[in-house]
Design an enzyme around this catalytic site. Structure first.
Site, PDB file in Angstrom:
ATOM      1  N   LYS B  75       0.881  -1.176   0.000  1.00 49.85           N
ATOM      2  CA  LYS B  75       0.000   0.000   0.000  1.00 49.85           C
ATOM      3  C   LYS B  75       0.915   1.222   0.000  1.00 49.85           C
ATOM      4  O   LYS B  75       1.965   1.216   0.654  1.00 49.85           O
ATOM      5  CB  LYS B  75      -0.829  -0.030   1.278  1.00 49.85           C
ATOM      6  CG  LYS B  75      -1.851   1.095   1.411  1.00 49.85           C
ATOM      7  CD  LYS B  75      -2.637   0.924   2.707  1.00 49.85           C
ATOM      8  CE  LYS B  75      -3.845   1.833   2.719  1.00 49.85           C
ATOM      9  NZ  LYS B  75      -4.667   1.641   3.912  1.00 49.85           N
ATOM     10  N   SER B 150      -9.411   1.326   2.932  1.00 53.49           N
ATOM     11  CA  SER B 150      -8.583   2.165   2.096  1.00 53.49           C
ATOM     12  C   SER B 150      -7.458   1.407   1.377  1.00 53.49           C
ATOM     13  O   SER B 150      -6.755   2.002   0.568  1.00 53.49           O
ATOM     14  CB  SER B 150      -7.986   3.310   2.903  1.00 53.49           C
ATOM     15  OG  SER B 150      -7.228   2.826   3.977  1.00 53.49           O
ATOM     16  N   SER B 174      -9.521  -0.941   7.132  1.00 55.93           N
ATOM     17  CA  SER B 174      -8.949  -0.741   5.801  1.00 55.93           C
ATOM     18  C   SER B 174      -8.218  -1.909   5.169  1.00 55.93           C
ATOM     19  O   SER B 174      -7.876  -1.829   3.997  1.00 55.93           O
ATOM     20  CB  SER B 174      -8.027   0.476   5.817  1.00 55.93           C
ATOM     21  OG  SER B 174      -8.815   1.637   5.934  1.00 55.93           O
TER      22      SER B 174
END
Lengths: 97, 469
Positions: B75, B150, B174
């Site tokens: 990420k 996310s 997330s």
């Protein structure tokens, strides 16, 4: 239930160095009011005698030896910013006449 | 595809020289070429020749840990030395970090091959990956729908075989949310289990670093490598790291599985509920004892979470003034600005006690309620998200309904417990639905064992979307 005005939004934004574009202000104020209105439900929690929990870690006061260890070089430190003789250039805070 | 295999299987094939790391990396880049245009799973992809160079070095090397030669992605919340890192925001569009996060250093030292940096909601603010300044991430099961957030890019990349695993970040759901929307496994670790050094902070008392992969056994392999104390993260736990991959075969018989009744509230989509109930029956058939339990403060979870998270993020994001690195604050997107403003408001003199202060007390109540359940339960079980993956743009008008996606994941984050999200089935329209297995703090071993047992008896996690055929 609190209503957050456009002035309040702009004032809070100013405190943290942000500016909300004028055309977005009304929508922001309405949206933020709705969100805070929902979150105000925490006022209904029966928590008068309950202590706060700000941290989840079991660790506390983690120390290290007071010795010099590796750090970033000056070149690395400045690679993303402006270097004026080894100083970062910052926007002026005090304005002189 | 080679990347359909588990990390354990790939490790065996690599060590016996039946396949090479180069082949795995070629396959990963192939998938990126075919599908990244449609999915936007990556913000930055490394130069293929650099990744191949690393792969060749791995193939020539004699040392072979379990992750050696395995392609992975991150990420874009993890700083990577000399590789652009944005946290999904244009504020950091120009930022090239001079150092790497601890989790990155550990994975590179283990011999894993970095492919690129995954798309994400800017600053971790979101549950659909529509708040990215680099475009939304699409769901490969239905590209008119969101991939979750996310860590949406991480989930999309793993499910599209662009890497064998990704490291996501979970603050209020997330990792678990996009894992369940994309039909993969994702682990939110106990707070402090994995070092946060080099992870761009959203909410410091809630952020966790965790693996996302196709199977629970993969998750265990990765966790063993990345967990452990770090002198650079004073909140990281000094507890020993178990050999998770050797603890997966614990039998389920007698395992006490608590199901909080508050999960079955009004907002739970009937199809999600039905899939979840079927999953609990499957666990019962494997020997688990399910029991109904209660978390009375669960309905307040979203408010408590957002008051704390937004307050903390308003403080954390203060450093992005564009002086030492990055662009100035006028580059913040709307959601980032909104959360900073609300967080600042909740901390203001006059409002602090009623909002932030009360939220911290509500958090204590939740902790006590969870603690009480561990007397009678070994793990807790619940759906991951109340609804099916929504259509792109559906939630843009009403921010509050977007926040309600975190109703089941955020309360777990508030108390610091670990939670493993795994596939539990598909809706009638073919959309993935997941569930989360929640454990005692630092008891990742038990939730991984439950998840592993479920995956031996089911094959939801092996299904591939039509897009990949």
């Amino acid at each position: 239930m609190s209503t957050i005005t456009e002035e309040e939004v702009q004032e809070v934004a100013r405190l943290v160095g942000l500016t909300v574009a004028p055309e977005k202000l009304e929508r922001f104020a309405k949206g933020i009011t709705a969100i805070i209105a929902y979150m105000e439900e925490v006022k209904r929690l029966p928590v008068e005698s309950v202590p706060e929990t700000a941290r989840l870690t079991e660790e506390h006061n983690v120390w290290r030896e007071d010795t010099v260890t590796d750090s970033l070089t000056q070149t690395e430190v400045f690679q993303n910013g402006t270097n004026a003789d080894g100083y970062f250039v910052v926007p002026a805070v005090l304005k002189h006449k | 595809m080679l990347l359909d295999n588990t990390i354990t299987e790939l490790g065996t094939l690599l060590r016996s020289k039946k396949i090479s790391s180069r082949e795995l990396v070629e396959e990963a880049y192939d998938s990126i070429e075919k599908h990244n245009g449609a999915l936007s799973a990556f913000i930055t992809v490394r130069e293929k020749k650099d990744a191949l160079c690393d792969a060749d070095a791995s193939d020539a090397s004699s040392s072979r840990g379990p992750l050696a030669g395995i392609p992975f992605c991150l990420k874009d919340a993890y700083v990577t030395k000399d590789l652009k890192t944005t946290a999904g925001s244009k504020v950091l569009d120009t930022f090239v970090p001079p150092y790497s996060a601890t989790v990155v250093q550990k994975l590179l030292a283990s011999g894993a091959i970095l492919i690129g940096k995954n798309n994400m909601d800017a600053w971790g603010h979101g549950a659909t990956n529509e708040n990215s300044d680099y475009g939304p991430v699409k769901n490969l099961w239905d590209t008119t729908r969101v991939a979750g957030g996310s860590s949406g890019g991480s989930a999309a990349a793993v499910s599209a075989r662009m890497a064998a695993f990704s490291i996501g970040e979970d603050t209020g759901g997330s990792i678990r949310n996009p894992a369940s929307m994309c039909n993969i496994a994702g682990l939110k670790v106990t707070y402090g289990r994995v070092s946060r050094y080099g992870a761009i902070a959203y909410a410091s008392s809630l952020d966790t670093v965790g693996p996302m992969a196709k199977s629970v056994s993969d998750i265990a392999e990765i966790l063993e490598v990345i967990a452990g104390v770090d002198p650079k993260d004073a909140t990281s736990s000094r507890r020993e790291v178990p050999h998770y991959s050797t603890l997966l075969e614990k039998p389920l018989s007698g395992m006490r599985v608590g199901i909080p009744k508050e999960f079955f509230a009004e907002g739970l989509t009937p199809e999600v509920r039905d899939i979840f109930v079927k999953a609990t029956r499957m666990l019962e058939s494997l020997g688990a004892q399910t029991l109904e339990v209660s978390l009375p403060s669960l309905p307040f979870g979203v408010s408590i979470y957002y008051l704390i998270a937004m307050s903390e993020t308003s403080s954390n994001l203060n450093r992005y003034d564009g002086v030492r690195f990055g662009n100035n604050p006028s580059f913040f997107g709307e959601e980032g600005m909104r959360r900073i403003i609300i967080g600042t408001y909740a901390l203001k003199a006059g409002y602090h006690d009623d909002l932030y202060g009360r939220a911290l007390k509500g958090r204590t109540m939740l902790i006590r309620e969870f603690d009480a359940l561990w007397e009678t339960c070994d793990v807790l079980l619940g759906p991951t998200i109340p609804t099916l993956p929504n259509k792109l743009g559906d939630l843009s008008e009403n921010t509050m309904s977007a926040y309600l996606a975190d109703a089941f994941t955020a309360p777990v984050s508030l108390v610091g417990s670990p939670s493993l999200a795994i596939p539990a089935g598909f809706s009638k329209s073919g959309l993935p639905v997941g569930m989360q297995i929640i454990g005692r703090k630092f008891d990742e071993a038990t939730i991984l064992a439950v998840g592993h047992a479920y995956q031996k008896a089911t094959d939801w996690h092996k299904k591939k979307p039509a897009l990949l055929s």
